[in-house]
Scaffold this motif. Structure first.
Motif, PDB file in Angstrom:
ATOM      1  N   UNK A 121       0.839  -1.201   0.000  1.00  0.00           N
ATOM      2  CA  UNK A 121       0.000   0.000   0.000  1.00  0.00           C
ATOM      3  C   UNK A 121       0.869   1.244   0.000  1.00  0.00           C
ATOM      4  N   UNK A 122       0.297   2.364  -0.414  1.00  0.00           N
ATOM      5  CA  UNK A 122       0.974   3.660  -0.438  1.00  0.00           C
ATOM      6  C   UNK A 122       2.208   3.651  -1.354  1.00  0.00           C
ATOM      7  N   UNK A 123       2.275   2.702  -2.276  1.00  0.00           N
ATOM      8  CA  UNK A 123       3.456   2.582  -3.120  1.00  0.00           C
ATOM      9  C   UNK A 123       3.513   3.663  -4.206  1.00  0.00           C
ATOM     10  N   UNK A 124       2.344   4.099  -4.678  1.00  0.00           N
ATOM     11  CA  UNK A 124       2.325   5.106  -5.740  1.00  0.00           C
ATOM     12  C   UNK A 124       1.708   6.414  -5.245  1.00  0.00           C
ATOM     13  N   UNK A 125       1.943   6.715  -3.977  1.00  0.00           N
ATOM     14  CA  UNK A 125       1.477   7.981  -3.401  1.00  0.00           C
ATOM     15  C   UNK A 125       2.689   8.837  -3.034  1.00  0.00           C
TER      16      UNK A 125
END
Length: 213
Positions: A121-125
């Protein structure tokens, strides 16, 4: 309130830590250099700062906010301590896995001995979007094999005011890894690398996250 250990002191660690502290969670920082975990340097006051092993102790969630090459060695060293916790891998492989045959988080699963409790999660944020004002912030893409762990991470995303999307099993993080590289190219090309952009899936009903439960 949850106890969240964040390993690393980079931009994402600072953004996530500040956001979760603001919303009432207890944030513990794990780092090799505790001098980098002061309130002045982080932008928020962590509940605790110490070594990764110390930070993980007593945590409900452990966020791997460290460079991809450090993830497997770190997880291997902490494997016993991570058992029973929800591990959130936000790392990105970039050129280390140029063909995306596997997701970065699949290597993390190997180091853990399985995918139970593991969520990508939050990998492309971008960090700049985590606590930004406005309703059109990028979605948080969540992938994992453990449905209960995904639901718990979804709640953490919601606490930050971010819309989350269930992207299916852990291996689907391969697609998210590729999206990160493309996002960087587009941000450099069109936005002078402001790192304030991101992916938001349009056309979804207002209750899209709830429908995924």
């Amino acid at each position: 309130m949850s106890v969240i250990a964040i390993l690393g002191t980079g931009l994402m660690s600072k953004a996530l830590g500040a956001g979760w502290t603001r919303t009432g969670h207890s944030v513990r920082i794990g780092t090799r250099d505790v001098a980098n975990a002061s309130a002045d340097k982080l932008g928020f006051a962590p509940h605790f700062a110490g070594t990764p092993a110390e930070a993980v102790d007593g945590a409900d969630f452990v966020v791997l906010a460290i460079p991809f090459p450090e993830v497997v060695p770190t997880v291997t060293a902490l494997r016993d301590a991570l058992r029973g916790k929800i591990v959130i891998d936000i790392s990105n492989p970039f050129d280390h896995l140029p063909h995306n045959e596997r997701a970065a988080v699949e290597f993390t699963a190997d180091a853990l001995g399985g995918s139970e409790g593991l969520v990508a999660a939050f990998k492309d944020n971008f960090a700049a979007t985590i606590n930004a004002d406005g309703a059109e912030r990028p979605d948080v893409k969540i992938a994992g094999d453990d449905e209960a762990a995904k639901a718990a991470v979804a709640e953490l995303a919601s606490d930050l005011g971010l819309r989350w999307l269930d992207c299916g099993p852990l291996h689907n993080a391969r697609f998210i890894d590729g999206m990160v590289s493309l996002m960087l190219i587009l941000d450099r090309t069109y936005c002078d690398f402001t790192m304030k952009t991101g992916w938001r899936f349009t056309g979804l009903p207002a209750d899209a996250p709830e429908r995924a439960r």
